[in-house]
Design a protein around this motif. Structure first.
Motif, short mmCIF file in Angstrom:
data_model
loop_
_atom_site.label_atom_id
_atom_site.label_comp_id
_atom_site.label_asym_id
_atom_site.label_seq_id
_atom_site.Cartn_x
_atom_site.Cartn_y
_atom_site.Cartn_z
N VAL A 409 0.84 -1.20 0.00
CA VAL A 409 0.00 0.00 0.00
C VAL A 409 0.87 1.25 0.00
O VAL A 409 0.54 2.26 -0.63
N SER A 410 2.03 1.20 0.66
CA SER A 410 2.94 2.36 0.64
C SER A 410 3.54 2.54 -0.75
O SER A 410 3.72 3.67 -1.22
N ILE A 411 3.85 1.43 -1.43
CA ILE A 411 4.38 1.52 -2.80
C ILE A 411 3.34 2.16 -3.71
O ILE A 411 3.64 3.05 -4.51
N MET A 412 2.09 1.71 -3.58
CA MET A 412 1.03 2.22 -4.47
C MET A 412 0.85 3.72 -4.27
O MET A 412 0.81 4.50 -5.24
N VAL A 413 0.74 4.15 -3.02
CA VAL A 413 0.52 5.58 -2.76
C VAL A 413 1.76 6.38 -3.14
O VAL A 413 1.67 7.45 -3.75
N GLY A 414 2.94 5.86 -2.81
CA GLY A 414 4.18 6.59 -3.09
C GLY A 414 4.43 6.77 -4.56
O GLY A 414 4.79 7.87 -5.01
N THR A 415 4.25 5.73 -5.36
CA THR A 415 4.47 5.86 -6.80
C THR A 415 3.41 6.75 -7.43
O THR A 415 3.70 7.50 -8.38
N GLY A 416 2.19 6.69 -6.91
CA GLY A 416 1.15 7.58 -7.42
C GLY A 416 1.46 9.03 -7.11
O GLY A 416 1.28 9.91 -7.97
N ARG A 417 1.94 9.28 -5.90
CA ARG A 417 2.31 10.65 -5.55
C ARG A 417 3.49 11.11 -6.40
O ARG A 417 3.56 12.27 -6.82
N GLY A 418 4.43 10.21 -6.66
CA GLY A 418 5.55 10.54 -7.51
C GLY A 418 5.09 10.98 -8.89
O GLY A 418 5.62 11.94 -9.47
N ALA A 419 4.10 10.28 -9.43
CA ALA A 419 3.57 10.65 -10.76
C ALA A 419 3.01 12.06 -10.74
O ALA A 419 3.19 12.82 -11.71
N GLN A 420 2.34 12.43 -9.65
CA GLN A 420 1.81 13.79 -9.56
C GLN A 420 2.92 14.83 -9.49
O GLN A 420 2.74 15.97 -9.92
N LEU A 421 4.07 14.45 -8.94
CA LEU A 421 5.19 15.36 -8.82
C LEU A 421 6.12 15.31 -10.03
O LEU A 421 7.17 15.95 -10.04
N GLY A 422 5.75 14.51 -11.04
CA GLY A 422 6.60 14.40 -12.22
C GLY A 422 7.77 13.46 -12.04
O GLY A 422 8.73 13.52 -12.80
N VAL A 423 7.71 12.60 -11.01
CA VAL A 423 8.76 11.61 -10.75
C VAL A 423 8.17 10.24 -10.99
O VAL A 423 7.34 9.77 -10.22
#
Length: 750
Positions: A409-423
């Motif tokens: 669940v941390s991977i899912m949220v973290g990678t999703g947040r990264g996409a929003q930040l352009g990472v």
């Protein structure tokens, strides 16, 4: 954890392999996903299997002769219905949450009368006397039994349908614990009602309310869990929803509204002000600005004019534009980004291996502890009822749901947040590796600098400046090197006509030779001159060294074996580069520059930026050796094209991208905006994700470690309480919700 089979057929070469993705239902804990993964990986025709508990999917790399239907059947046989994603309606998190909500409310409606009838009298003795005045004890017990049976057979049936077969196959998991706990409480109580003679008088207590409340609370926990998981995947859903459904295309010179799915490369699309770009393309008419923030994280709209690329999903500003379609469907940047994020979310971090090893033996150990608690209470406790309560409480409190959710669940949220930040994390493992980074290596050209050198000065000896530039530009017009492009651009700015060049030959790391107007030209660095036996002119050499000391790159020109000119070319440093290097130093990281440029130029740039270690004059092989020497915790940042080998060689490779044409094959993660400060964002995000995972794991493991002994009753001899199965169910459900809720905090990482 990714398991590789050791019994592969000899004929299974990489070209004979294919990948199948399955949708799997019924997984509820790490024991479930681990069992499926081990079963798939044990097949001789499967080389790699990854099962994602959170997403409910499996990605299987296998021999081409093995059909996806066979793989789905193998998983279904284990008790977890599997299908190809295109063969079944997607199990959206919203639908799953709605189904669990209905099950919870139904269970709640059936459980409340049972709970009130049994527990109300303990809280309010007057209520107990009033209730028994209305009905005899036997009818009340029968009513409780019937309502509890309805809870277990209706909303609670899912636990028995999955848990009991898994138990019989020798692979118990979370549903098995719930089924055993609730089933034991119900069966014991039913025996008390139906066959009271079998139970000693002192032990004739019923626990219908415990069985019903266990199921109801766990359903509530799963419902809240499903809602939170839906929020965890919100970022990727937002990306998918960026693409519009229809577009206005020019057909036979007339505008027509068609479905985006019907667009083809080459179509001309009209883009109205404020409208979303349908698919990738190139501007053919109009000038304006397009907001690319959802894809790149860059808040400032990008200026677009004819010839500039546009990306599907971005938003047009106030100008009317026309663009030609260059990619559709799965080939668009948006689709590639979604696939990249999904791939990262399906990844198993190295830390997950520890969780998998523990949960593999955790459920059998818990069942053993439950039996031990039952026997100890039976031997030393006051009656049989207390033994049943202890065994059931241990089974329920120890369900490993929180453990299974802690990492994915941390991977899912973290990678999703990264996409929003352009990472964009192309490989999920980079999340963990990047958090351990200690040395950040940068390429210079195109990474720390803009990658577009400009001609600053010309120094000539025995030839006119314009003549030297005209000859050099004629040869460089056949070159793809960025320094050559700067020379050609300088000639163009001066309005020089370029003669044709022939016999153009480039030498990596040195320069090129050519024949122009019957004269032999050699253009390159000082090493190219000396290796060709040409003596550098002292005045030109001094001018070149002075230019290099100021951060410019000197390029020398020799005509017919004589050194006649030196060009000073400068590649402007990115405005955010110095702040990025300073931020990395504040984070406790060392920085290095690995450049093929001459040492003087590289040192000048490195000194201006405050970089710790500058290595220059590196050939491609030298750069790879330097990266190998960086050791553990090495990160290399490059432009993702020329630096592909170096990006692949580094422990973690970060590619600088611009939103289109990203070199995702060589890097572990991509900075969509091309902004170098994305490096610090990526490292901070990685550290936040790993910190979040450690918090989740601590909560999950500490929770079980602390409460299993309490459930067994170790506090009772010291005057402490014996944990009730109802409280155990509530605590277990709360544990999973807390883990998911903690992971959702990553959505606010800045």
């Amino acid at each position: 954890m990714t398991i590789h089979s050791a019994d592969l057929p000899v004929a299974a070469s990489p070209s004979d392999l294919t990948t199948t993705r399955l949708t799997i239902e019924g997984m509820s804990c790490a024991a479930c996903s681990g069992r499926i993964q081990r079963a798939l990986s044990a097949r001789p025709d499967v080389t790699d299997a990854q099962v994602n508990l959170l997403a409910g999917t499996a990605s299987i790399r296998h021999a081409a002769g093995l059909s996806p239907a066979d793989l789905a059947a193998a998983v279904t046989k284990l008790g977890y219905p599997a299908s190809m994603p295109q063969d079944a309606a997607p199990r959206a998190r919203d639908d799953e949450a709605a189904s669990l909500k209905r099950a919870f409310l139904t269970a709640l409606a059936l459980t409340l009368p049972v709970f009130v009838a049994e527990m109300g009298g303990h809280l309010f003795p007057a209520f107990h006397h009033w209730l028994h005045g209305l009905a005899l004890t036997a009818p009340l017990l029968w009513a409780q039994m019937i309502l509890t049976a309805a809870v277990l057979a209706g909303p609670g049936r899912r636990f028995f349908a999955t848990g009991v077969p898994a138990l019989l196959r020798g692979g118990p998991e979370m549903n098995s614990l719930v089924a055993l706990g609730a089933g034991a409480a119900f069966l014991y109580s039913a025996v008390v009602v139906l066959l009271p003679g079998l139970i000693p008088p002192a032990s004739r207590h019923v626990y219908f309310e415990a069985a019903a409340v266990i199921v109801t609370l766990i359903l509530m926990g799963r419902w809240l869990e499903a809602r939170a998981k839906g929020q965890a995947g919100a970022a990727i859903r937002a990306l998918v929803e960026l693409a519009p459904e229809r577009a206005t295309v020019l057909r036979d010179g007339k505008p027509a509204s068609i479905a985006v799915a019907d667009l083809w490369p080459g179509d001309l699309v009209l883009l109205a002000p404020g409208e979303r770009v349908a698919v990738d393309g190139v501007i053919t008419e109009g000038r304006g600005h397009i907001d690319e923030s959802m894809l790149t994280g860059e808040p400032i709209p990008a200026e677009k004019s004819p010839g500039d690329p546009v990306t599907g999903g971005t938003v047009n500003g106030t100008a009317a534009l026309t663009y030609r379609v260059t990619a559709t469907g799965a080939d668009t940047t948006l689709s590639r980004i979604v696939r990249m994020i999904e791939g990262a979310q399906n990844a198993r971090l190295p830390v997950q291996a520890l969780v998998d090893r523990i949960t593999r033996i955790f459920v059998p150990v818990v069942m053993g502890l439950a039996v031990l608690a039952f026997l100890l209470w039976l031997a030393f406790g006051p009656d049989l009822a207390h033994a049943v309560v202890a065994g059931v409480a241990v089974l329920i409190i120890a369900c490993p749901c929180a453990m299974g959710l802690a990492v994915p669940v941390s991977i899912m949220v973290g990678t999703g947040r990264g996409a929003q930040l352009g990472v964009l994390f192309r490989r999920g493992e980079a999340l963990q590796r990047l958090s351990n980074a200690r040395l950040i290596g940068f390429d210079k050209t195109g990474t720390l600098t803009r990658g577009h050198p400009e001609l600053l000065a010309i120094h000539a000896d025995g030839i006119a400046d314009t003549e030297a530039l005209r000859l050099a530009a004629a040869a460089e017009a056949r070159s793809e090197h960025p320094l050559g492009a700067a020379i050609v651009a300088g000639a163009g700015a001066r309005g020089l006509d370029l003669p044709p060049a022939s016999e153009v030959k480039a030498t990596a790391g040195r320069g090129l030779s050519a024949l122009v107007e019957g004269r032999n030209l050699l253009i390159g660095n000082l090493a190219a001159l000396t290796e060709s036996g040409i003596d550098p002119a002292p005045a030109l050499r001094n001018a070149a060294e002075a230019a290099a000391a100021q951060g410019a790159t000197p390029v020398h020109l020799a005509v017919d074996g004589r050194h006649v000119a030196s060009f000073a070319l400068a590649d402007p440093i990115r405005p955010e580069a110095a702040d990025t290097v300073a931020a990395l130093h504040r984070m406790g990281l060392r920085t290095a520059m690995l450049s093929g440029d001459i040492p003087a130029t590289a040192r000048a740039v490195g000194q201006r930026l405050g970089i710790d270690d500058v290595q220059a004059g590196l050939m491609p092989g030298d750069k790879l050796a330097a990266i190998d020497g960086m050791g553990a915790g090495s990160v290399f940042v490059g432009d993702g094209i020329n630096d592909a080998p170096a990006l692949a060689a580094a422990e973690t490779g970060i590619a600088i991208g611009t939103g289109t044409g990203i070199a995702i094959e060589s890097a572990d993660l991509v900075l969509m905006s091309g902004d170098l400060s994305g490096v610090t964002r990526a490292i901070r995000l990685s550290r936040a994700v790993m910190r979040n995972i450690r918090q989740n794991l601590f909560w999950a493991f500490a929770y079980n470690t602390a409460l299993i002994p309490v459930a067994m009753g170790v506090l009772v001899p010291f005057g402490g309480p014996q944990l009730s199965p109802m409280l155990a169910a509530g605590a277990m459900a709360l544990s999973s919700v807390c883990v998911v809720g903690n992971a959702l905090r990553l959505r606010t990482v800045r």
